[in-house]
Design a protein around this motif. Structure first.
Motif, mmCIF file in Angstrom:
data_model
loop_
_atom_site.group_PDB
_atom_site.id
_atom_site.type_symbol
_atom_site.label_atom_id
_atom_site.label_comp_id
_atom_site.label_asym_id
_atom_site.label_seq_id
_atom_site.Cartn_x
_atom_site.Cartn_y
_atom_site.Cartn_z
ATOM 1 N N UNK A 127 82.598 27.312 76.397
ATOM 2 C CA UNK A 127 83.458 26.950 77.526
ATOM 3 C C UNK A 127 83.761 25.458 77.447
ATOM 4 N N UNK A 128 85.009 25.107 77.315
ATOM 5 C CA UNK A 128 85.381 23.725 77.028
ATOM 6 C C UNK A 128 85.103 22.737 78.160
ATOM 7 N N UNK A 129 84.942 23.191 79.397
ATOM 8 C CA UNK A 129 84.735 22.283 80.525
ATOM 9 C C UNK A 129 83.267 22.069 80.888
ATOM 10 N N UNK A 130 82.351 22.735 80.190
ATOM 11 C CA UNK A 130 80.923 22.593 80.471
ATOM 12 C C UNK A 130 80.277 21.613 79.494
ATOM 13 N N UNK A 131 79.136 21.066 79.906
ATOM 14 C CA UNK A 131 78.374 20.217 78.986
ATOM 15 C C UNK A 131 77.621 21.116 78.008
ATOM 16 N N UNK A 132 77.114 20.507 76.958
ATOM 17 C CA UNK A 132 76.334 21.230 75.954
ATOM 18 C C UNK A 132 75.134 21.910 76.616
ATOM 19 N N UNK A 133 74.416 21.184 77.460
ATOM 20 C CA UNK A 133 73.236 21.730 78.133
ATOM 21 C C UNK A 133 73.622 22.891 79.054
ATOM 22 N N UNK A 134 74.717 22.729 79.795
ATOM 23 C CA UNK A 134 75.175 23.804 80.690
ATOM 24 C C UNK A 134 75.509 25.074 79.913
ATOM 25 N N UNK A 135 76.097 24.911 78.720
ATOM 26 C CA UNK A 135 76.424 26.070 77.874
ATOM 27 C C UNK A 135 75.165 26.875 77.546
ATOM 28 N N UNK A 161 77.195 15.856 77.073
ATOM 29 C CA UNK A 161 78.591 15.700 76.648
ATOM 30 C C UNK A 161 79.377 16.964 76.948
ATOM 31 N N UNK A 162 80.608 16.781 77.418
ATOM 32 C CA UNK A 162 81.515 17.905 77.631
ATOM 33 C C UNK A 162 81.927 18.424 76.260
ATOM 34 N N UNK A 163 81.956 19.742 76.089
ATOM 35 C CA UNK A 163 82.316 20.328 74.801
ATOM 36 C C UNK A 163 83.742 19.972 74.428
ATOM 37 N N UNK A 185 88.097 20.454 74.068
ATOM 38 C CA UNK A 185 89.044 21.379 73.434
ATOM 39 C C UNK A 185 89.950 20.591 72.502
ATOM 40 N N UNK A 186 90.948 21.258 71.972
ATOM 41 C CA UNK A 186 91.913 20.587 71.093
ATOM 42 C C UNK A 186 92.649 19.505 71.877
ATOM 43 N N UNK A 187 93.006 19.816 73.133
ATOM 44 C CA UNK A 187 93.743 18.867 73.966
ATOM 45 C C UNK A 187 92.847 17.762 74.518
ATOM 46 N N UNK A 188 91.614 18.112 74.899
ATOM 47 C CA UNK A 188 90.669 17.158 75.484
ATOM 48 C C UNK A 188 89.496 16.991 74.529
ATOM 49 N N UNK A 189 89.481 15.909 73.775
ATOM 50 C CA UNK A 189 88.454 15.668 72.765
ATOM 51 C C UNK A 189 87.064 15.683 73.390
ATOM 52 N N UNK A 190 86.163 16.376 72.741
ATOM 53 C CA UNK A 190 84.778 16.435 73.194
ATOM 54 C C UNK A 190 83.864 16.191 72.009
ATOM 55 N N UNK A 210 82.059 17.030 68.248
ATOM 56 C CA UNK A 210 82.641 17.289 66.929
ATOM 57 C C UNK A 210 82.644 18.785 66.618
ATOM 58 N N UNK A 211 83.374 19.173 65.593
ATOM 59 C CA UNK A 211 83.436 20.576 65.173
ATOM 60 C C UNK A 211 82.090 21.125 64.746
ATOM 61 N N UNK A 212 81.306 20.337 64.017
ATOM 62 C CA UNK A 212 79.974 20.764 63.590
ATOM 63 C C UNK A 212 79.033 20.933 64.772
ATOM 64 N N UNK A 213 79.152 20.013 65.734
ATOM 65 C CA UNK A 213 78.333 20.123 66.935
ATOM 66 C C UNK A 213 78.721 21.353 67.746
ATOM 67 N N UNK A 214 80.017 21.630 67.827
ATOM 68 C CA UNK A 214 80.507 22.836 68.526
ATOM 69 C C UNK A 214 79.915 24.093 67.908
ATOM 70 N N UNK A 215 79.872 24.135 66.584
ATOM 71 C CA UNK A 215 79.324 25.313 65.893
ATOM 72 C C UNK A 215 77.837 25.444 66.209
ATOM 73 N N UNK A 216 77.115 24.345 66.259
ATOM 74 C CA UNK A 216 75.691 24.415 66.603
ATOM 75 C C UNK A 216 75.482 24.872 68.042
ATOM 76 N N UNK A 217 76.366 24.447 68.963
ATOM 77 C CA UNK A 217 76.294 24.936 70.345
ATOM 78 C C UNK A 217 76.547 26.435 70.362
ATOM 79 N N UNK A 218 77.508 26.886 69.587
ATOM 80 C CA UNK A 218 77.844 28.319 69.496
ATOM 81 C C UNK A 218 76.651 29.134 69.003
ATOM 82 N N UNK A 219 75.951 28.636 68.001
ATOM 83 C CA UNK A 219 74.758 29.323 67.489
ATOM 84 C C UNK A 219 73.652 29.285 68.553
ATOM 85 N N UNK A 220 73.498 28.129 69.200
ATOM 86 C CA UNK A 220 72.514 27.997 70.262
ATOM 87 C C UNK A 220 72.761 28.950 71.420
#
Length: 173
Positions: free
Chosen positions: A101-109, A146-148, A150-155, A157-167
Motif C-alpha cells: 500500500x503506497x500510503x503506509x509506512x514500511x512498519x505499518x505494512x 518511511x512511506x512506501x 509510488x511512481x508519482x510519489x517517490x518513497x 527504493x525498488x529493492x526495499x519495496x521488494x523486501x517489504x513485499x516479502x516481509x
C-alpha cells in the motif's frame, strides 16, 4: 536458541516436487508443458531464463495462482501428492508485481499483514514481536517510518519495496 521473539522455530522440513506441469490457456494454446523437478528443503533454487521463457507462468501453476488457464500436472509435498489449493492457508506467495500500500509506512505494512494473516485473538505483543522480527530479518528496520510511495510519489527504493513485499508474506506465516 531462537534469536527471534515473534517467529516460532519450525521443526518440519518440506520438499516440493512436481511432475508434468502444464498450462492451457482459455482461448486455446499451451504456454507451459511437461515441467518436472523438485525443490529440496534447505536448498536455494533459482529459476532462470530469458524474458518470455515461462518462469512466472511456472511459479503461478506450481502455487495455484494460474487462474487465466487450465493447469495440469501433479504437485508433491514430501513425496505425497497434494492439491496446491488446499495449501493456501500455510503457503506464502510473493508476486512479481508489488502488492504494498503506497500510503503506509514500511512498519505499518508489516504490522497490517501480521494482524490480518495471523489467527484471530493473536496477542498484540506477539504481533509486535513478529513485526519487529520481519523488519530485522528483511533488513528494513532503518526505513520503518518511511512511506512506501509510488511512481508519482517517490518513497523507498525498488529493492526495499521488494523486501517489504516479502516481509508482508513472512508476517503471516
Amino acid at each position: 536458541k531462537n534469536q527471534f521473539k515473534g517467529f516460532a522455530k519450525k521443526s518440519v522440513t518440506v520438499d516440493v516436487g512436481f511432475e508434468e506441469l502444464s498450462l492451457d490457456l482459455k482461448g486455446g494454446g499451451n504456454v507451459l508443458k511437461g515441467v518436472t523437478g523438485e525443490f529440496k528443503a534447505g536448498r536455494l533454487c533459482a529459476i532462470l531464463g530469458p524474458s518470455g521463457a515461462g518462469k512466472t507462468t511456472f511459479m503461478n501453476v506450481l502455487c495455484g495462482k494460474a487462474t487465466y488457464g487450465t493447469p495440469g500436472g501433479r504437485v508433491f509435498i514430501n513425496g505425497d501428492e497434494v492439491d496446491v489449493l488446499s495449501l493456501k492457508s500455510i503457503m506464502g506467495f510473493v508476486p512479481q508485481d508489488d502488492i504494498v500500500h503506497e500510503d503506509l509506512t514500511v512498519c505499518e505494512q508489516i504490522e497490517f499483514s501480521a494482524k490480518l494473516r495471523n489467527k484471530v485473538g493473536t496477542p498484540a505483543s506477539l504481533i509486535k514481536a513478529i513485526t519487529e522480527d520481519v523488519l530485522n530479518v528483511m533488513q528494513i528496520d532503518h526505513i520503518r517510518n518511511s512511506i512506501v510511495g509510488s511512481v508519482e510519489q517517490r518513497g523507498i527504493s525498488g529493492g526495499q519495496r521488494k523486501r517489504v513485499n516479502i516481509g508482508f508474506e513472512l508476517a503471516g506465516l
